[in-house]
Design a protein around this motif. Structure first.
Motif, PDB file in Angstrom:
ATOM      1  N   PHE A 128       0.854  -1.177   0.000  1.00 29.67           N
ATOM      2  CA  PHE A 128       0.000   0.000   0.000  1.00 29.67           C
ATOM      3  C   PHE A 128       0.895   1.234   0.000  1.00 29.67           C
ATOM      4  O   PHE A 128       1.928   1.279   0.676  1.00 29.67           O
ATOM      5  CB  PHE A 128      -0.922   0.026   1.223  1.00 29.67           C
ATOM      6  CG  PHE A 128      -2.019  -1.000   1.173  1.00 29.67           C
ATOM      7  CD1 PHE A 128      -2.766  -1.189   0.017  1.00 29.67           C
ATOM      8  CD2 PHE A 128      -2.319  -1.772   2.284  1.00 29.67           C
ATOM      9  CE1 PHE A 128      -3.787  -2.132  -0.034  1.00 29.67           C
ATOM     10  CE2 PHE A 128      -3.340  -2.712   2.245  1.00 29.67           C
ATOM     11  CZ  PHE A 128      -4.071  -2.894   1.075  1.00 29.67           C
ATOM     12  N   ALA A 129       0.499   2.228  -0.758  1.00 31.37           N
ATOM     13  CA  ALA A 129       1.324   3.424  -0.934  1.00 31.37           C
ATOM     14  C   ALA A 129       1.679   4.075   0.397  1.00 31.37           C
ATOM     15  O   ALA A 129       2.827   4.482   0.618  1.00 31.37           O
ATOM     16  CB  ALA A 129       0.602   4.424  -1.843  1.00 31.37           C
ATOM     17  N   ALA A 130       0.704   4.180   1.283  1.00 32.02           N
ATOM     18  CA  ALA A 130       0.959   4.854   2.564  1.00 32.02           C
ATOM     19  C   ALA A 130       2.016   4.129   3.378  1.00 32.02           C
ATOM     20  O   ALA A 130       2.831   4.765   4.064  1.00 32.02           O
ATOM     21  CB  ALA A 130      -0.341   4.961   3.356  1.00 32.02           C
ATOM     22  N   ASP A 131       2.037   2.799   3.309  1.00 37.54           N
ATOM     23  CA  ASP A 131       3.045   2.028   4.038  1.00 37.54           C
ATOM     24  C   ASP A 131       4.444   2.286   3.477  1.00 37.54           C
ATOM     25  O   ASP A 131       5.413   2.463   4.222  1.00 37.54           O
ATOM     26  CB  ASP A 131       2.738   0.531   3.957  1.00 37.54           C
ATOM     27  CG  ASP A 131       1.461   0.147   4.691  1.00 37.54           C
ATOM     28  OD1 ASP A 131       0.958   0.961   5.489  1.00 37.54           O
ATOM     29  OD2 ASP A 131       0.972  -0.976   4.458  1.00 37.54           O
ATOM     30  N   ILE A 132       4.554   2.293   2.150  1.00 37.32           N
ATOM     31  CA  ILE A 132       5.847   2.539   1.517  1.00 37.32           C
ATOM     32  C   ILE A 132       6.340   3.939   1.843  1.00 37.32           C
ATOM     33  O   ILE A 132       7.503   4.142   2.202  1.00 37.32           O
ATOM     34  CB  ILE A 132       5.742   2.345  -0.011  1.00 37.32           C
ATOM     35  CG1 ILE A 132       5.489   0.875  -0.335  1.00 37.32           C
ATOM     36  CG2 ILE A 132       7.013   2.820  -0.713  1.00 37.32           C
ATOM     37  CD1 ILE A 132       5.254   0.609  -1.807  1.00 37.32           C
ATOM     38  N   ALA A 133       5.455   4.923   1.725  1.00 40.16           N
ATOM     39  CA  ALA A 133       5.846   6.311   1.991  1.00 40.16           C
ATOM     40  C   ALA A 133       6.241   6.521   3.445  1.00 40.16           C
ATOM     41  O   ALA A 133       7.101   7.352   3.753  1.00 40.16           O
ATOM     42  CB  ALA A 133       4.700   7.255   1.619  1.00 40.16           C
ATOM     43  N   ALA A 134       5.637   5.769   4.344  1.00 40.50           N
ATOM     44  CA  ALA A 134       5.951   5.894   5.770  1.00 40.50           C
ATOM     45  C   ALA A 134       7.236   5.179   6.150  1.00 40.50           C
ATOM     46  O   ALA A 134       7.680   5.263   7.297  1.00 40.50           O
ATOM     47  CB  ALA A 134       4.783   5.353   6.601  1.00 40.50           C
ATOM     48  N   GLY A 135       7.830   4.459   5.197  1.00 38.69           N
ATOM     49  CA  GLY A 135       9.063   3.740   5.486  1.00 38.69           C
ATOM     50  C   GLY A 135       8.856   2.423   6.194  1.00 38.69           C
ATOM     51  O   GLY A 135       9.789   1.896   6.820  1.00 38.69           O
ATOM     52  N   LEU A 136       7.643   1.868   6.105  1.00 37.56           N
ATOM     53  CA  LEU A 136       7.379   0.574   6.732  1.00 37.56           C
ATOM     54  C   LEU A 136       7.946  -0.547   5.860  1.00 37.56           C
ATOM     55  O   LEU A 136       7.980  -0.425   4.639  1.00 37.56           O
ATOM     56  CB  LEU A 136       5.872   0.382   6.918  1.00 37.56           C
ATOM     57  CG  LEU A 136       5.184   1.419   7.816  1.00 37.56           C
ATOM     58  CD1 LEU A 136       3.688   1.153   7.882  1.00 37.56           C
ATOM     59  CD2 LEU A 136       5.790   1.412   9.218  1.00 37.56           C
ATOM     60  N   PRO A 137       8.401  -1.637   6.455  1.00 42.92           N
ATOM     61  CA  PRO A 137       9.008  -2.718   5.672  1.00 42.92           C
ATOM     62  C   PRO A 137       8.044  -3.280   4.628  1.00 42.92           C
ATOM     63  O   PRO A 137       6.903  -3.618   4.948  1.00 42.92           O
ATOM     64  CB  PRO A 137       9.354  -3.772   6.735  1.00 42.92           C
ATOM     65  CG  PRO A 137       9.437  -3.009   8.016  1.00 42.92           C
ATOM     66  CD  PRO A 137       8.435  -1.912   7.903  1.00 42.92           C
ATOM     67  N   THR A 138       8.505  -3.375   3.402  1.00 41.73           N
ATOM     68  CA  THR A 138       7.680  -3.845   2.289  1.00 41.73           C
ATOM     69  C   THR A 138       8.544  -4.706   1.372  1.00 41.73           C
ATOM     70  O   THR A 138       9.713  -4.390   1.145  1.00 41.73           O
ATOM     71  CB  THR A 138       7.112  -2.664   1.486  1.00 41.73           C
ATOM     72  OG1 THR A 138       6.381  -1.795   2.360  1.00 41.73           O
ATOM     73  CG2 THR A 138       6.184  -3.146   0.372  1.00 41.73           C
ATOM     74  N   ALA A 139       7.961  -5.797   0.859  1.00 44.38           N
ATOM     75  CA  ALA A 139       8.669  -6.656  -0.093  1.00 44.38           C
ATOM     76  C   ALA A 139       7.876  -6.714  -1.394  1.00 44.38           C
ATOM     77  O   ALA A 139       6.658  -6.882  -1.375  1.00 44.38           O
ATOM     78  CB  ALA A 139       8.855  -8.057   0.477  1.00 44.38           C
ATOM     79  N   LEU A 140       8.579  -6.572  -2.521  1.00 42.07           N
ATOM     80  CA  LEU A 140       7.957  -6.583  -3.838  1.00 42.07           C
ATOM     81  C   LEU A 140       8.679  -7.568  -4.747  1.00 42.07           C
ATOM     82  O   LEU A 140       9.804  -7.989  -4.462  1.00 42.07           O
ATOM     83  CB  LEU A 140       8.009  -5.184  -4.467  1.00 42.07           C
ATOM     84  CG  LEU A 140       7.274  -4.061  -3.738  1.00 42.07           C
ATOM     85  CD1 LEU A 140       7.536  -2.722  -4.442  1.00 42.07           C
ATOM     86  CD2 LEU A 140       5.788  -4.339  -3.669  1.00 42.07           C
ATOM     87  N   THR A 141       8.026  -7.900  -5.852  1.00 42.55           N
ATOM     88  CA  THR A 141       8.635  -8.734  -6.880  1.00 42.55           C
ATOM     89  C   THR A 141       9.117  -7.864  -8.026  1.00 42.55           C
ATOM     90  O   THR A 141       8.368  -7.031  -8.549  1.00 42.55           O
ATOM     91  CB  THR A 141       7.621  -9.755  -7.421  1.00 42.55           C
ATOM     92  OG1 THR A 141       7.250 -10.651  -6.379  1.00 42.55           O
ATOM     93  CG2 THR A 141       8.209 -10.547  -8.575  1.00 42.55           C
TER      94      THR A 141
END
Length: 312
Positions: A128-141
């Motif tokens: 989710f965009a808000a999670d990425i912008a907030a610097g929360l850990p995110t994993a993508l392909t």
């Protein structure tokens, strides 16, 4: 340097994360670029998330000169954007999810058809965009047919909190991102109609089986659908009201009119998938009928529940 085209919530979030991670980033916006550059935030799409100093916003496509371009344009509007994109070389990665309704192409295939001489791929997965912008850990392909190039892109686009896993199965990665939106609409409809979490869990499981059938039929690797871009994204979008497709289905299930301003890629994908009757896709067919106004939630649920009993 990294360029990003599309200043919606996701494109803006990626720009913030990559600039925060140390890259010089240019973000192209169709409208409002000067205001965002001055205000140092995207108040319309992602309010409250300040732009790092390394992020520059432009409204001029000729400013996109990096050898990496991330395209965060909705799938159904992608061809219009590509028609105006100046000729370029390097790598162009799609960050959109869906199947282009007019052509039946995936976003990366549409880019390849419009932009000769570039290497294409996809950046997709549960986020989710808000999670990425907030610097929360995110994993993508990160999907790129050339694995050596994929490894280079993986290194350049990863940050301490944005972790990329790579695959050469571009078809599978993009289908996972497209098909999970269809199942998310159905899951939202189940919850909006008050059918309960047990029904949603069953819908997700059978939806995942349907996703795998479609992906295999189109040449994808089964393990790709079991990864971030398939199963991971499915779980996220079927269980959170942050998902536009889920909220759209929720409104339909509750008998309400969905927000017409929302980008809901799952409707076009459901229509495209259900147009191939040779493949068993009952959930996509139900979503196409429901979102197109040809059937009610009660109609499609009765149809699904009255299917012949079968082995799992």
């Amino acid at each position: 340097m990294i360029d990003i085209a599309g200043a919606g919530a996701f494109g803006t979030a990626l720009a913030i994360a990559l600039a925060r991670g140390g890259a010089e980033v240019t973000l192209w916006a169709r409208a409002g670029a000067e205001g965002m550059q001055d205000a140092r935030e995207n108040a319309k799409r992602l309010a409250g998330h300040r732009f790092p100093d390394a992020l520059r916003v432009t409204g001029d496509l000729s400013d996109l000169t990096s050898d990496i371009l991330l395209v965060a344009i909705p799938t159904q509007k992608l061809d219009g954007f590509l028609d105006g994109l100046p000729a370029r070389s390097g790598t162009v990665l799609s960050c959109a999810k869906g199947i282009h309704k007019a052509t039946g192409l995936s976003p990366s295939a549409l880019i390849a058809a419009h932009a000769e001489g570039v290497t294409t791929g996809a950046l997709t997965g549960p986020s989710f965009a808000a999670d990425i912008a907030a610097g929360l850990p995110t994993a993508l392909t990160l999907a790129c047919a050339d694995d050596a190039l994929g490894a280079q892109l993986q290194d350049r686009l990863s940050t301490p909190v944005l972790r990329l896993y790579r695959t050469t199965d571009v078809v599978g990665a993009e289908l996972g991102g497209a098909l999970k939106n269809v199942i998310a609409i159905a899951a939202g409809a189940v919850m909006g109609a008050g059918l309960g979490e047990s029904a949603r869990a069953a819908l997700m499981a059978r939806g995942f089986a349907e996703m795998r059938r479609v992906a295999r039929d189109r040449g994808a690797r089964d393990e790709t659908l079991a990864g971030l871009s398939g199963f991971g994204d499915l779980v996220l979008t079927c269980t959170s009201e942050k998902s536009r497709n889920y909220r759209f289905g929720q409104a339909l299930g509750a008998g309400k009119t969905p927000d017409a301003a929302m980008t809901v890629e799952g409707t076009a994908t459901a229509q495209e998938i259900s147009a191939h009757p040779d493949l068993d896709t009952p959930i996509a067919t139900a979503v196409a009928a429901l979102s197109g106004g040809q059937a009610s939630v009660q109609d499609v649920m009765a149809e699904l529940l009255n299917r012949p009993l079968k082995q799992e």
